[in-house]
Scaffold this active site. Structure first.
Site, PDB file in Angstrom:
ATOM      1  N   GLY A  12       0.787  -1.228   0.000  1.00  0.00           N
ATOM      2  CA  GLY A  12       0.000   0.000   0.000  1.00  0.00           C
ATOM      3  C   GLY A  12       0.817   1.275   0.000  1.00  0.00           C
ATOM      4  N   ILE A 100      -7.589  -9.217 -11.518  1.00  0.00           N
ATOM      5  CA  ILE A 100      -8.124  -8.835 -12.828  1.00  0.00           C
ATOM      6  C   ILE A 100      -9.612  -8.568 -12.645  1.00  0.00           C
ATOM      7  CG2 ILE A 100      -8.623  -9.687 -15.158  1.00  0.00           C
ATOM      8  CD1 ILE A 100      -5.980 -11.230 -14.996  1.00  0.00           C
ATOM      9  N   HIS A 117       0.721   0.860 -13.169  1.00  0.00           N
ATOM     10  CA  HIS A 117       1.336  -0.385 -13.604  1.00  0.00           C
ATOM     11  C   HIS A 117       2.850  -0.166 -13.686  1.00  0.00           C
ATOM     12  CE1 HIS A 117       1.708  -4.231 -15.613  1.00  0.00           C
ATOM     13  NE2 HIS A 117       2.516  -3.654 -16.474  1.00  0.00           N
TER      14      HIS A 117
HETATM   15  C1  GAR Z   1       3.488  -1.124  -7.434  1.00  0.00           C
HETATM   16  O1  GAR Z   1       4.775  -1.221  -7.977  1.00  0.00           O
HETATM   17  C2  GAR Z   1       2.453  -1.103  -8.528  1.00  0.00           C
HETATM   18  O2  GAR Z   1       2.884  -0.428  -9.686  1.00  0.00           O
HETATM   19  C3  GAR Z   1       2.280  -2.569  -8.798  1.00  0.00           C
HETATM   20  O3  GAR Z   1       2.345  -3.191  -7.535  1.00  0.00           O
HETATM   21  C4  GAR Z   1       3.135  -2.390  -6.665  1.00  0.00           C
HETATM   22  C5  GAR Z   1       2.314  -2.096  -5.431  1.00  0.00           C
HETATM   23  O4  GAR Z   1       3.067  -1.479  -4.438  1.00  0.00           O
HETATM   24  N1  GAR Z   1       1.058  -2.841  -9.462  1.00  0.00           N
HETATM   25  C6  GAR Z   1       0.877  -3.865 -10.274  1.00  0.00           C
HETATM   26  O5  GAR Z   1       1.727  -4.676 -10.540  1.00  0.00           O
HETATM   27  C7  GAR Z   1      -0.513  -3.942 -10.897  1.00  0.00           C
HETATM   28  N2  GAR Z   1      -0.530  -4.866 -11.961  1.00  0.00           N
HETATM   29  P1  GAR Z   1       2.333  -0.784  -3.207  1.00  0.00           P
HETATM   30  O6  GAR Z   1       1.324  -1.800  -2.665  1.00  0.00           O
HETATM   31  O7  GAR Z   1       3.441  -0.545  -2.227  1.00  0.00           O
HETATM   32  O8  GAR Z   1       1.680   0.463  -3.686  1.00  0.00           O
END
Ligand code: GAR
Length: 197
Positions: A12, A100, A117
């Site tokens: 998060g 998804i 992404h």
């Molecule tokens: C982030 O790097 C985001 O871009 C990626 O997951 C991570 C979440 O980090 N999202 C995806 O891969 C979506 N397909 P966070 O929970 O620390 O924000």
């Protein structure tokens, strides 16, 4: 008030960056917007603790309790819409939400559903983006904020951040470099969209 609902599955940190920016920049006054709730499909998502500490409503909706993707998404829509007195939040922000979504969900929030992404779309949709960028010999990598459409990782691009791929990078060092940029870019993209709706 424009209500924002953020969906997470894990750390998060992007959600936290948006919440912190909303507080620092007083979005309630400047944009008439607030983060109304954070919803996770995983009870263990660390981001929930941060959100609770900020006084933000949190909910967990475990996808494993549903028989189908459609049933989970219908329940998720109901939880999201319950956060807004008018029955639909101004923005639904996917921040590391690793599910998804069905076309019915995407249609329901058309124009108000954002994702981040970790690649320079349209390159490297899907998973393991950093490993694949290194294996492909890319000299640059990055992240993309985009509107969500029915096709995975293909909606209109709102913002991109670029970082170099360094000679000794592995997927973890590259991911960390990209994530730092995500924390700058995502709150800016959300604020820009809020200023237009
Ligand atoms: C982030 O790097 C985001 O871009 C990626 O997951 C991570 C979440 O980090 N999202 C995806 O891969 C979506 N397909 P966070 O929970 O620390 O924000």
């Amino acid at each position: 008030m424009k209500n924002i609902v953020i969906l997470i599955s894990g750390g998060g940190s992007n959600m936290a960056a948006i919440v912190q920016t909303a507080v620092c920049e007083r979005w309630a006054d400047t944009l008439g917007a607030r983060v109304a709730a954070v919803i996770s499909n995983k009870a263990q998502a660390q981001g929930l603790v941060f959100a609770q500490g900020q006084g933000i409503a949190t909910e967990v909706l475990d996808h494993r309790n549903f028989d189908s993707r459609e049933a989970f998404d219908a329940a998720l829509m109901a939880r999201i819409d319950a956060q807004d007195p008018q029955g639909r939040p101004a923005l639904v922000v996917l921040a590391g939400f690793m599910r998804i979504l069905t076309p019915a969900f995407v249609d329901h929030y058309a124009g108000r559903l954002l994702n981040i992404h970790p690649s320079l779309l349209p390159a490297f949709t899907g998973l393991h983006t950093h490993r694949r960028a290194i294996e492909a010999g890319c000299k640059f990598a990055g992240a993309t904020v985009h509107q969500v459409t029915a096709e995975l990782d293909h909606g209109p691009i709102l913002a991109q951040a670029v970082v170099p791929v360094l000679p000794n990078d592995d997927e973890h060092t590259l991911a960390a470099r990209v994530l730092t940029q995500e924390h700058q870019m995502y709150p800016r993209a959300v604020a820009e969209l809020l200023s237009k709706i």
